[in-house]
Scaffold this motif. Structure first.
Motif, PDB file in Angstrom:
ATOM      1  N   LEU A  40       0.847  -1.182   0.000  1.00 47.15           N
ATOM      2  CA  LEU A  40       0.000   0.000   0.000  1.00 47.15           C
ATOM      3  C   LEU A  40       0.895   1.248   0.000  1.00 47.15           C
ATOM      4  N   ASP A  93      -6.784  -3.449  10.324  1.00 50.43           N
ATOM      5  CA  ASP A  93      -7.870  -2.832   9.557  1.00 50.43           C
ATOM      6  C   ASP A  93      -9.222  -3.481   9.834  1.00 50.43           C
ATOM      7  N   VAL A 111      -6.740   1.227  11.013  1.00 48.67           N
ATOM      8  CA  VAL A 111      -6.425   1.982   9.807  1.00 48.67           C
ATOM      9  C   VAL A 111      -7.377   1.592   8.690  1.00 48.67           C
ATOM     10  N   GLY A 112      -7.488   2.482   7.714  1.00 49.67           N
ATOM     11  CA  GLY A 112      -8.322   2.207   6.556  1.00 49.67           C
ATOM     12  C   GLY A 112      -9.694   2.820   6.687  1.00 49.67           C
ATOM     13  N   ASP A 156      -4.198   5.487   7.266  1.00 57.34           N
ATOM     14  CA  ASP A 156      -3.249   4.509   6.729  1.00 57.34           C
ATOM     15  C   ASP A 156      -2.025   4.410   7.648  1.00 57.34           C
TER      16      ASP A 156
END
Length: 175
Positions: A33, A130, A148-149, A164
């Protein structure tokens, strides 16, 4: 004792369920990512041990061999090395979902085992994931948890939320 960043893999480090990849069962489907290499390098530079803790039910379900997982992880480490970043250790659960094993997140065994092996102070460490099972495992292990996400379905509240991993790293560096 050391501090650590425990990182889920799929959805935190690499793409999954995206337009170009559904699951990562071969190295050709592994894509970092954006910002992950820089983030892990920042963790390394800040003195954190960095670990990957990942459920890999595809092994138990027969979608991939354990040897293929090692090849995927080798690609991950090579991709990160291009940024000067490194992973200190990887723990994975190869069992089927709902196998009720001790190692599959949301159970914290992978985190606890790595902490014992590497002399980690869990109270000064972080679990970044996530999904809800990641956060549950981190809480159960005694870490600070970070979601995150853009998944919003989590019923378990993480201690912190960031878009992120790079945003997490920038926050950690400022602490």
């Amino acid at each position: 004792m050391n501090r650590a960043m425990f990182l889920d893999r799929d959805g935190v480090i690499n793409e999954v369920l995206s337009d170009r990849v559904k699951f990562v069962n071969v190295p050709e489907n592994f894509y970092l990512l954006d910002g992950v290499g820089e983030a892990i390098k920042l963790f390394n530079d800040k003195g954190f041990k960095v670990f990957v803790v990942t459920n890999q039910g595809g092994i138990g379900l027969g979608f991939m061999m354990e040897s293929a997982l090692h090849i995927v992880h080798n690609k991950m480490e090579e991709d990160l090395a291009a940024f000067g970043a490194r992973i200190d250790d990887i723990a994975y659960c190869p069992h089927k979902p709902h196998a009720k094993c001790a190692c599959r997140k949301p159970k914290p065994q992978m985190i606890i085992d790595l902490a014992e092996k590497h002399d980690i102070d869990l109270a000064k460490s972080y679990m970044v994931g996530d999904r809800e099972p990641d956060i549950e495992a981190g809480k159960e292990a005694g870490t600070t948890t970070i979601l995150v996400g853009d998944r919003k379905e989590s019923k378990v509240e993480a201690d912190k939320i960031f878009p992120d991993l790079l945003a997490v790293a920038k926050w950690i560096v400022k602490k």
